[in-house]
Design an enzyme around this catalytic site. Structure first.
Site, mmCIF file in Angstrom:
data_model
loop_
_atom_site.group_PDB
_atom_site.id
_atom_site.type_symbol
_atom_site.label_atom_id
_atom_site.label_comp_id
_atom_site.label_asym_id
_atom_site.label_seq_id
_atom_site.Cartn_x
_atom_site.Cartn_y
_atom_site.Cartn_z
ATOM 1 N N TRP A 103 0.805 -1.283 0.118
ATOM 2 C CA TRP A 103 0.166 0.005 -0.014
ATOM 3 C C TRP A 103 0.798 1.414 0.052
ATOM 4 C CZ3 TRP A 103 -0.669 3.699 3.838
ATOM 5 C CH2 TRP A 103 -1.465 4.748 3.588
ATOM 6 N N GLU B 199 -2.709 -3.043 -2.707
ATOM 7 C CA GLU B 199 -4.053 -2.274 -2.254
ATOM 8 C C GLU B 199 -4.299 -0.945 -2.796
ATOM 9 O OE1 GLU B 199 -3.518 -1.506 1.973
ATOM 10 O OE2 GLU B 199 -5.577 -1.003 2.690
ATOM 11 N N LYS C 106 -6.549 2.721 -2.987
ATOM 12 C CA LYS C 106 -7.300 3.597 -2.157
ATOM 13 C C LYS C 106 -7.603 4.903 -2.867
ATOM 14 C CE LYS C 106 -6.510 5.966 2.401
ATOM 15 N NZ LYS C 106 -5.773 6.121 3.605
ATOM 16 N N ASP D 246 -9.733 -2.968 0.719
ATOM 17 C CA ASP D 246 -9.671 -2.457 1.909
ATOM 18 C C ASP D 246 -11.254 -1.604 2.028
ATOM 19 O OD1 ASP D 246 -10.180 -0.146 4.053
ATOM 20 O OD2 ASP D 246 -7.768 -0.504 4.393
ATOM 21 N N HIS E 25 -11.817 2.290 1.622
ATOM 22 C CA HIS E 25 -11.011 2.967 0.586
ATOM 23 C C HIS E 25 -11.747 3.320 -0.506
ATOM 24 C CE1 HIS E 25 -6.543 1.858 2.114
ATOM 25 N NE2 HIS E 25 -7.227 2.422 2.806
ATOM 26 N N HIS F 73 -8.744 -6.106 3.582
ATOM 27 C CA HIS F 73 -8.632 -5.359 4.812
ATOM 28 C C HIS F 73 -10.066 -5.024 5.242
ATOM 29 C CE1 HIS F 73 -4.265 -3.628 4.711
ATOM 30 N NE2 HIS F 73 -4.334 -5.214 5.003
ATOM 31 N N ASP G 32 -12.363 8.807 7.300
ATOM 32 C CA ASP G 32 -11.599 7.925 7.872
ATOM 33 C C ASP G 32 -11.943 6.534 7.413
ATOM 34 O OD1 ASP G 32 -9.396 7.017 9.569
ATOM 35 O OD2 ASP G 32 -11.054 6.294 10.858
ATOM 36 N N ASP H 130 -10.503 3.915 8.901
ATOM 37 C CA ASP H 130 -9.870 2.493 9.755
ATOM 38 C C ASP H 130 -10.582 2.405 10.956
ATOM 39 O OD1 ASP H 130 -7.595 1.929 7.858
ATOM 40 O OD2 ASP H 130 -7.374 3.941 8.167
ATOM 41 N N ASP I 257 -7.934 -4.177 9.458
ATOM 42 C CA ASP I 257 -7.342 -3.195 9.304
ATOM 43 C C ASP I 257 -7.896 -1.993 9.855
ATOM 44 O OD1 ASP I 257 -5.409 -1.008 8.938
ATOM 45 O OD2 ASP I 257 -5.786 -0.742 6.689
HETATM 46 C C1 RNT Z 1 -4.301 2.787 4.869
HETATM 47 C C2 RNT Z 1 -4.098 1.439 4.365
HETATM 48 C C3 RNT Z 1 -3.111 0.263 4.577
HETATM 49 C C4 RNT Z 1 -2.546 1.022 6.473
HETATM 50 C C5 RNT Z 1 -1.704 -0.229 6.750
HETATM 51 C C6 RNT Z 1 -1.288 0.332 8.059
HETATM 52 O O1 RNT Z 1 -5.238 3.567 4.595
HETATM 53 O O2 RNT Z 1 -5.337 0.840 4.651
HETATM 54 O O3 RNT Z 1 -3.517 -0.919 4.676
HETATM 55 O O4 RNT Z 1 -3.817 0.802 7.111
HETATM 56 O O5 RNT Z 1 -0.659 -0.378 5.881
HETATM 57 ZN ZN ZN Z 2 -5.741 -1.099 4.409
#
Ligand code: RNT
Ligand code: ZN
Length: 418
Positions: free
Chosen positions: A184, A225, A227, A258, A261, A286, A294, A296, A326
């Protein structure tokens, strides 16, 4: 018979009445390994910089006391968390979590800097996954790493990527389980770029350079990954979904989705079926929770978590999906965060497994949408919690809220002294 077992027996009969075999479901759930992320334990700081500042690319908020400050503290916290989670799982490490007395930079890491993690993982019966760290580092210049216009910057990160894969290969060999290594890259622009193409071309070439070294996929599988945007990269992220879908499919790399994302109403649950048709590799997730900007927050039992689990189970994708977590919340007890998010993910899978999928598909194929809706709605009230509690009891972990007392005691005894 314990009360938990009694209630399980009743639930078993209830599920049997719609053709679901709960014993078989529990066997299936027992097999599912979750790749639990190490970075919830210390707010993504790691041990590379002694002061552990997050200097770009990622941010965590909150200052709840008790964050792990050393690898030993982090391992102790992880052991506590795993002891409250049913089943045997994996740990997902980031490169900045190296454990060594040597001063090493990211472009110098070697397997030996992670040896203590391997020894510990063996002791604990855990597998390991890995991530090169492309953030919080002075060589992240102007918000860019692998796609920076300056070759010197790119080369630094290319070397880090190459070395990370060798660490992952070592994990895979030592632990006898394939290590999934996730790339990522936060690179992006705060404001509208004029040139969206060149950074993407550079990212593609940098990744190709990293992956040019052949590594046996029995030991290491690379994942990429995407985003949509990040803090300070609101207008444009180089590694977008389209970028990595194209990259993964043409390079035969695993694609990682993820849950946080994408656009606010866009969901990853609806992507798994399509990707599974075209990607030869396993998919990696993830599991996370987006809240406004946000990506996460701690995973809760919301609709999307259940939809992700349903898509995996209904489409028989359990063997094709690596389920990683994640999230990082620094405003609550971090061990509790792990326990809540991981148990929820398992619970969502269990709920999905407790569905009479074949019958539901048959109703759909007969276009009996009335019965389909009636079933899926009534199923929501079925006693899945009694099956879950029994699963916890069978695995020797606390039932229901009992885990919280253990976390509170651990906080008092250990975390509060930090
Ligand atoms: C960040 C990504 C990534 C991180 C990790 C720590 O937006 O989701 O996966 O959270 O690498
Ligand atoms: Zn992630």
């Amino acid at each position: 018979m314990t009360t938990v077992e009694q209630r399980y027996q009743e639930a078993k009969a209830t599920y049997a009445s719609i053709g679901v075999d709960t014993d078989a479901v529990l066997k299936q759930l027992q097999e599912v390994k979750i790749s639990m992320h190490c970075w919830q334990g210390d707010d993504v700081k790691g041990f590379l910089n002694p002061d552990g500042e997050l200097t770009g690319g990622i941010m965590s908020t909150g200052n709840y006391p008790g964050a792990a400050r050393t690898p030993d503290e982090l391992r102790a916290d992880l052991e506590k968390a795993y002891s409250l989670i049913p089943g045997k799982h994996k740990l997902n490490l980031h490169a900045i979590y190296l454990d060594t007395d040597e001063t090493v930079d990211l472009n110098e890491i070697e397997p030996k800097h992670f040896e203590k993690w391997v020894v510990w993982a063996k002791e604990q019966g855990l597998g390991l996954d890995f991530n090169p760290t492309f953030f919080s580092h002075p060589m992240m210049k102007d918000g860019f790493t692998l796609s920076h216009p300056d070759k010197e910057v790119r080369d630094y990160w290319i070397e880090h990527g190459k070395r990370s894969r060798r660490v992952a290969e070592y994990f895979g060999k030592e632990l006898g389980q394939t290590c999934y290594t996730n790339f990522w890259v936060p690179d992006g622009f705060k404001d509208n770029p004029v040139d969206r193409l060149s950074p993407r071309k550079r990212l593609m070439e940098s990744l190709d350079a990293i992956f040019s070294e052949e590594i046996d996929e029995a030991y290491n599988v690379d994942t990429v990954e995407s985003k949509l945007f990040g803090l300070g990269a609101e207008a444009y992220t180089v590694g977008s979904h389209e970028f990595y879908m194209g990259y993964g499919l043409t390079r035969n790399k695993a694609i990682l989705l993820d849950a946080g994302h994408f656009h606010p109403t866009e969901v990853i649950s609806n992507k798994l079926s399509s990707l599974s048709l075209f990607s030869e590799k396993n998919l990696m997730l993830h599991v996370s929770r987006p809240v406004r900007w946000d990506s996460d927050h701690v995973v809760i039992m919301d609709d999307e978590l259940q939809d992700i689990a349903k898509e995996i189970v209904r489409n028989n994708l359990l063997d094709k999906t690596v389920i990683g977590l994640d999230f990082f919340d620094a405003t609550i007890n971090r061990v509790a965060a792990w326990v809540i998010g991981t148990r929820n993910t398992q619970k969502a899978l269990l709920k999905a497994m407790l569905e009479p999928t074949a019958e539901l598909k048959e109703l759909e194929n007969k276009f009996d949408f009335t019965a389909r809706l009636a079933y899926t709605e009534e199923l929501k009230d079925f006693p899945y919690a009694d099956v879950w509690n029994y699963f916890c009891e069978q695995n020797g972990v606390p039932v229901g809220l009992d885990w919280l007392k253990e976390v509170q005691a651990y906080e008092k005894e250990i975390l509060a002294t930090r």
